[in-house]
Design an enzyme around this catalytic site. Sequence first.
Site, PDB file in Angstrom:
ATOM      1  N   LYS A 252       4.269  -8.318 -18.637  1.00 58.80           N
ATOM      2  CA  LYS A 252       4.303  -8.638 -17.492  1.00 58.80           C
ATOM      3  C   LYS A 252       3.133  -9.708 -16.979  1.00 58.80           C
ATOM      4  O   LYS A 252       3.201 -10.609 -16.502  1.00 58.80           O
ATOM      5  CB  LYS A 252       4.276  -7.546 -16.422  1.00 58.80           C
ATOM      6  CG  LYS A 252       4.335  -7.910 -14.646  1.00 58.80           C
ATOM      7  CD  LYS A 252       5.632  -8.425 -14.521  1.00 58.80           C
ATOM      8  CE  LYS A 252       5.777  -8.983 -13.009  1.00 58.80           C
ATOM      9  NZ  LYS A 252       6.938  -9.967 -13.058  1.00 58.80           N
TER      10      LYS A 252
ATOM     11  N   TRP B 229      -3.065  -2.092  -1.764  1.00 60.74           N
ATOM     12  CA  TRP B 229      -2.718  -3.607  -2.535  1.00 60.74           C
ATOM     13  C   TRP B 229      -3.212  -4.613  -1.537  1.00 60.74           C
ATOM     14  O   TRP B 229      -2.729  -4.742  -0.547  1.00 60.74           O
ATOM     15  CB  TRP B 229      -1.191  -3.462  -2.528  1.00 60.74           C
ATOM     16  CG  TRP B 229      -0.928  -4.322  -3.660  1.00 60.74           C
ATOM     17  CD1 TRP B 229      -1.113  -4.342  -5.061  1.00 60.74           C
ATOM     18  CD2 TRP B 229      -0.024  -5.783  -3.480  1.00 60.74           C
ATOM     19  NE1 TRP B 229      -0.590  -5.505  -5.784  1.00 60.74           N
ATOM     20  CE2 TRP B 229       0.013  -6.338  -4.827  1.00 60.74           C
ATOM     21  CE3 TRP B 229       0.584  -6.650  -2.364  1.00 60.74           C
ATOM     22  CZ2 TRP B 229       0.514  -7.297  -5.155  1.00 60.74           C
ATOM     23  CZ3 TRP B 229       0.849  -7.755  -2.812  1.00 60.74           C
ATOM     24  CH2 TRP B 229       0.924  -8.463  -3.888  1.00 60.74           C
TER      25      TRP B 229
ATOM     26  N   CYS C 174       0.784  -1.244  -0.139  1.00 58.57           N
ATOM     27  CA  CYS C 174      -0.003  -0.079   0.081  1.00 58.57           C
ATOM     28  C   CYS C 174       1.000   1.296   0.119  1.00 58.57           C
ATOM     29  O   CYS C 174       2.090   1.352   0.409  1.00 58.57           O
ATOM     30  CB  CYS C 174      -0.805  -0.067   1.409  1.00 58.57           C
ATOM     31  SG  CYS C 174      -1.592  -1.542   1.305  1.00 58.57           S
TER      32      CYS C 174
ATOM     33  N   ASN D 152      -0.567   0.603   6.095  1.00 60.41           N
ATOM     34  CA  ASN D 152       0.260  -0.328   5.426  1.00 60.41           C
ATOM     35  C   ASN D 152       0.952  -1.198   6.220  1.00 60.41           C
ATOM     36  O   ASN D 152       1.279  -0.842   7.158  1.00 60.41           O
ATOM     37  CB  ASN D 152       1.155   0.730   4.717  1.00 60.41           C
ATOM     38  CG  ASN D 152       2.035  -0.255   3.930  1.00 60.41           C
ATOM     39  OD1 ASN D 152       1.973  -1.354   3.483  1.00 60.41           O
ATOM     40  ND2 ASN D 152       3.498   0.311   3.299  1.00 60.41           N
ATOM     41  N   GLY D 153       0.809  -2.605   5.740  1.00 60.69           N
ATOM     42  CA  GLY D 153       1.325  -3.668   6.526  1.00 60.69           C
ATOM     43  C   GLY D 153       0.366  -4.770   6.814  1.00 60.69           C
ATOM     44  O   GLY D 153      -0.727  -4.842   6.258  1.00 60.69           O
TER      45      GLY D 153
ATOM     46  N   LYS E  73      15.874 -16.879 -17.375  1.00 62.67           N
ATOM     47  CA  LYS E  73      16.142 -15.621 -17.134  1.00 62.67           C
ATOM     48  C   LYS E  73      17.257 -14.851 -17.857  1.00 62.67           C
ATOM     49  O   LYS E  73      17.400 -13.882 -18.361  1.00 62.67           O
ATOM     50  CB  LYS E  73      16.979 -15.789 -15.742  1.00 62.67           C
ATOM     51  CG  LYS E  73      16.284 -14.450 -14.637  1.00 62.67           C
ATOM     52  CD  LYS E  73      15.070 -14.646 -14.175  1.00 62.67           C
ATOM     53  CE  LYS E  73      13.842 -14.893 -15.061  1.00 62.67           C
ATOM     54  NZ  LYS E  73      12.591 -15.175 -14.150  1.00 62.67           N
TER      55      LYS E  73
ATOM     56  N   GLU F 207      15.551 -22.406 -15.000  1.00 64.25           N
ATOM     57  CA  GLU F 207      15.261 -21.058 -14.654  1.00 64.25           C
ATOM     58  C   GLU F 207      16.259 -20.006 -14.772  1.00 64.25           C
ATOM     59  O   GLU F 207      16.154 -19.205 -15.374  1.00 64.25           O
ATOM     60  CB  GLU F 207      14.672 -21.072 -13.012  1.00 64.25           C
ATOM     61  CG  GLU F 207      14.495 -19.627 -12.430  1.00 64.25           C
ATOM     62  CD  GLU F 207      13.286 -18.774 -13.178  1.00 64.25           C
ATOM     63  OE1 GLU F 207      12.796 -19.549 -13.791  1.00 64.25           O
ATOM     64  OE2 GLU F 207      13.206 -17.769 -12.905  1.00 64.25           O
TER      65      GLU F 207
ATOM     66  N   GLU G 240      15.710 -14.272 -21.413  1.00 66.24           N
ATOM     67  CA  GLU G 240      14.688 -13.201 -21.680  1.00 66.24           C
ATOM     68  C   GLU G 240      15.255 -11.626 -21.420  1.00 66.24           C
ATOM     69  O   GLU G 240      14.846 -10.619 -22.073  1.00 66.24           O
ATOM     70  CB  GLU G 240      13.456 -13.479 -20.668  1.00 66.24           C
ATOM     71  CG  GLU G 240      13.656 -13.318 -19.160  1.00 66.24           C
ATOM     72  CD  GLU G 240      12.355 -13.390 -18.380  1.00 66.24           C
ATOM     73  OE1 GLU G 240      12.519 -14.137 -17.140  1.00 66.24           O
ATOM     74  OE2 GLU G 240      11.580 -13.135 -18.907  1.00 66.24           O
TER      75      GLU G 240
ATOM     76  N   HIS H 297      24.243 -37.259 -25.038  1.00 65.36           N
ATOM     77  CA  HIS H 297      23.354 -37.922 -25.999  1.00 65.36           C
ATOM     78  C   HIS H 297      22.940 -37.099 -27.218  1.00 65.36           C
ATOM     79  O   HIS H 297      21.977 -37.172 -27.915  1.00 65.36           O
ATOM     80  CB  HIS H 297      22.046 -38.608 -25.366  1.00 65.36           C
ATOM     81  CG  HIS H 297      22.229 -39.486 -24.425  1.00 65.36           C
ATOM     82  ND1 HIS H 297      22.785 -40.862 -24.656  1.00 65.36           N
ATOM     83  CD2 HIS H 297      22.287 -39.289 -23.195  1.00 65.36           C
ATOM     84  CE1 HIS H 297      23.033 -41.403 -23.461  1.00 65.36           C
ATOM     85  NE2 HIS H 297      22.741 -40.736 -22.619  1.00 65.36           N
TER      86      HIS H 297
ATOM     87  N   ARG I 136       4.044   1.283  -6.517  1.00 62.67           N
ATOM     88  CA  ARG I 136       3.981   0.037  -5.579  1.00 62.67           C
ATOM     89  C   ARG I 136       3.094  -0.935  -5.873  1.00 62.67           C
ATOM     90  O   ARG I 136       2.964  -1.905  -5.219  1.00 62.67           O
ATOM     91  CB  ARG I 136       3.783   0.761  -4.073  1.00 62.67           C
ATOM     92  CG  ARG I 136       5.138   1.694  -3.603  1.00 62.67           C
ATOM     93  CD  ARG I 136       4.415   2.348  -2.618  1.00 62.67           C
ATOM     94  NE  ARG I 136       4.454   2.091  -1.272  1.00 62.67           N
ATOM     95  CZ  ARG I 136       5.430   1.634  -0.394  1.00 62.67           C
ATOM     96  NH1 ARG I 136       6.545   1.942  -0.577  1.00 62.67           N
ATOM     97  NH2 ARG I 136       5.232   1.052   0.843  1.00 62.67           N
TER      98      ARG I 136
HETATM   99  C1  F6R Z   1       9.843 -15.085 -16.674  1.00 60.10           C
HETATM  100  C2  F6R Z   1       8.230 -14.751 -16.179  1.00 60.10           C
HETATM  101  C3  F6R Z   1       6.957 -15.546 -16.854  1.00 60.10           C
HETATM  102  C4  F6R Z   1       6.155 -15.652 -16.194  1.00 60.10           C
HETATM  103  C5  F6R Z   1       4.898 -16.264 -16.813  1.00 60.10           C
HETATM  104  C6  F6R Z   1       3.604 -16.503 -15.722  1.00 60.10           C
HETATM  105  O1  F6R Z   1      10.548 -14.054 -15.830  1.00 60.10           O
HETATM  106  O2  F6R Z   1       7.905 -13.751 -15.566  1.00 60.10           O
HETATM  107  O3  F6R Z   1       7.762 -16.609 -17.563  1.00 60.10           O
HETATM  108  O4  F6R Z   1       6.449 -16.558 -14.950  1.00 60.10           O
HETATM  109  O5  F6R Z   1       4.392 -15.575 -17.812  1.00 60.10           O
HETATM  110  O6  F6R Z   1       3.268 -15.707 -15.423  1.00 60.10           O
HETATM  111  P1  F6R Z   1       2.439 -15.775 -13.980  1.00 60.10           P
HETATM  112  O7  F6R Z   1       3.239 -16.174 -12.709  1.00 60.10           O
HETATM  113  O8  F6R Z   1       1.832 -14.335 -13.722  1.00 60.10           O
HETATM  114  O9  F6R Z   1       1.186 -16.425 -14.167  1.00 60.10           O
END
Ligand code: F6R
Length: 603
Positions: free
Chosen positions: A598, A74, A2, A100-101, A482, A478, A485, A501, A27
């Site tokens: 995102k 939030w 928040c 907030n908290g 990372k 992972e 991307e 293989h 935030r």
């Molecule tokens: C990679 C990344 C994406 C998400 C994916 C699922 O760094 O962020 O691979 O993990 O798009 O997103 P959510 O978790 O919001 O369903």
Amino acid sequence: MCGITACAGSTPALPFLMQGLEKLEYRGYDSAGVTLVSGQGLTTVKAKGRLATLAASMEGGRWPQTTGIGHTRWATHGVPSNLNSHPHVNETETIAIVHNGIIENHRPIREFLEDAGYHFHSETDSEVIVHMLDYYYRGDMLEAVRKTVRYLDGSFALCAVCTDFPDTVYTARKDSPMVLGQTEQASLCASDIPALLAYTRDIVAMEDRQIAVLKPDGIRLYDFDGKPVQPVWLHVDYDVQAAQKGGFDTFMEKEMHEQPYVLSETLRGRIFQEDVNMPELDFLDMHDMKAVYFIACGTAWHAGLYAQYLFRKWIPVPCFCIPASEFRYGDYPLGPDTLCLFISQSGETADTLAALKEAKKAGAPCVSVTNVLGSSLARQSDAALYTCAGPEIAVASTKAYTTQLVLLAAIVLKLADLYGALVPDRRRLVQDLARMPRVAQDMLEAVPDGISHGAEALKDRHDAYFIGRQLDYVSVLEGALKLKEISYIHADAYYAGELKHGPIALIEEGTVVIALATQPEVAAKTISNIQETMARGADVTLITGQSQNAEGFQDVIRIPDVHPYLAVIPVTILLQRLAFEAAEKRGCDVDKPRNLAKSVTVE
Ligand code: F6R
């Protein structure tokens, strides 16, 4: 998280409150509200949704009041709604608060206040604060604040106003930030510095367990015992954008550094000695289950693979982790005897929601793990469990992933309890789980040289290989994702034993190989696989445990001594850093990688 703004001034307060809330938008929030105070009473306006909706609902009103409090919420307790949004007001509409908290003991306080005749109007933990202030108020607001904060467990930054003192704002903090500022016309406070910067660059960052009393002509600071405290003023010379990033250049780096805190928030109240506290799952009869599915996308799918690994080790029920985009077309047996567990940071990913729909249609019990309260996934599941990562702004997931890992470890332990399955070495595992915030802190404080070397080696390469066995395979997936991307370097993740293989044909002089050997059961075998790549000229960075023999390796990074099933946390933090440094060296925009969104709301 928040956002709070407050003003006690001699000119209208609303412009400061609104611009401050806008500066705190980074935030994340789902609703907003303000209360303005005068001797005639409180005026409170709230709106679910964006600040623009709040501003639109105030248009045409007269807002001359010079004292007020504002809030962006939030959601953590209770879905986003007008009733749950702040400010909260007492029944006689003389006191209003923003918070907030998380008030951890809000339930017993609420019961006490309800017995004393108070009526609650929201599902929030925050509402207890305003009724407590009312309960303790006997003409001295500072005293009422002092008595109230003494009873609050958990974290809080709060502001309160009272019609008996229409020129004053009271604020207090414990484990949640609050900054103060002073101009010729007003005393101001806010959750973060960006909200103040257009008004002043001289600020006081309140310490834990302090109360401040803001009046137009000055600020007084006290500790929780009421003893006056001398404020420490700091001059801030950076700009608003930099301030939102908390002193880091990018949101990604800031979010990586938030991991110790958000890991502890996610685990808060979940583990106690060897026990897991997760009443949300008590409705499940694990003996009835013929199969368990973990379903998710991208990074969240990797978290699911981690959960699948633990599940298979401990519980003798078939368990599968499937990417959500594949699940609905995969003809997986589904019914009331198949548990489906969905993982999603946003809770809005279209593929994951589509898979949930399929599962529900078949009558499968559905549990979600998400970071956003009231998200579509959480609302549509039979039970929702939350990571407490706070809003993640950088597109590449970092803190959301590691919080998923720790929560999933606790979830699978709980499923084992529900099944009656024995978890070998449980005490050490649970103790080490509780240590993860500290371990994360250690990993962030001292970045090993090997990571910077690895990033330097990657800078001018077109590809990289990540290898590992068993749980390390989850981490290499992972790590490779990372790197891909955010740095646009092609990265492949392989089971270390699979290299010979086929993919080993790609290894040549200088090929970058990031090798993980943190799982004692298979580490020696992995080491042999790595040596096969070195014999072909690979530039290897080895990440391994404290006691592994790593003779012949030049770049060795040793992670802290933790239960092997938790090595994934320190390893992930290292691999996040590797991708981050490589991307920075290549001049990439780590917060907004190309072609990515995102929240992926299309299938
Ligand atoms: C990679 C990344 C994406 C998400 C994916 C699922 O760094 O962020 O691979 O993990 O798009 O997103 P959510 O978790 O919001 O369903």
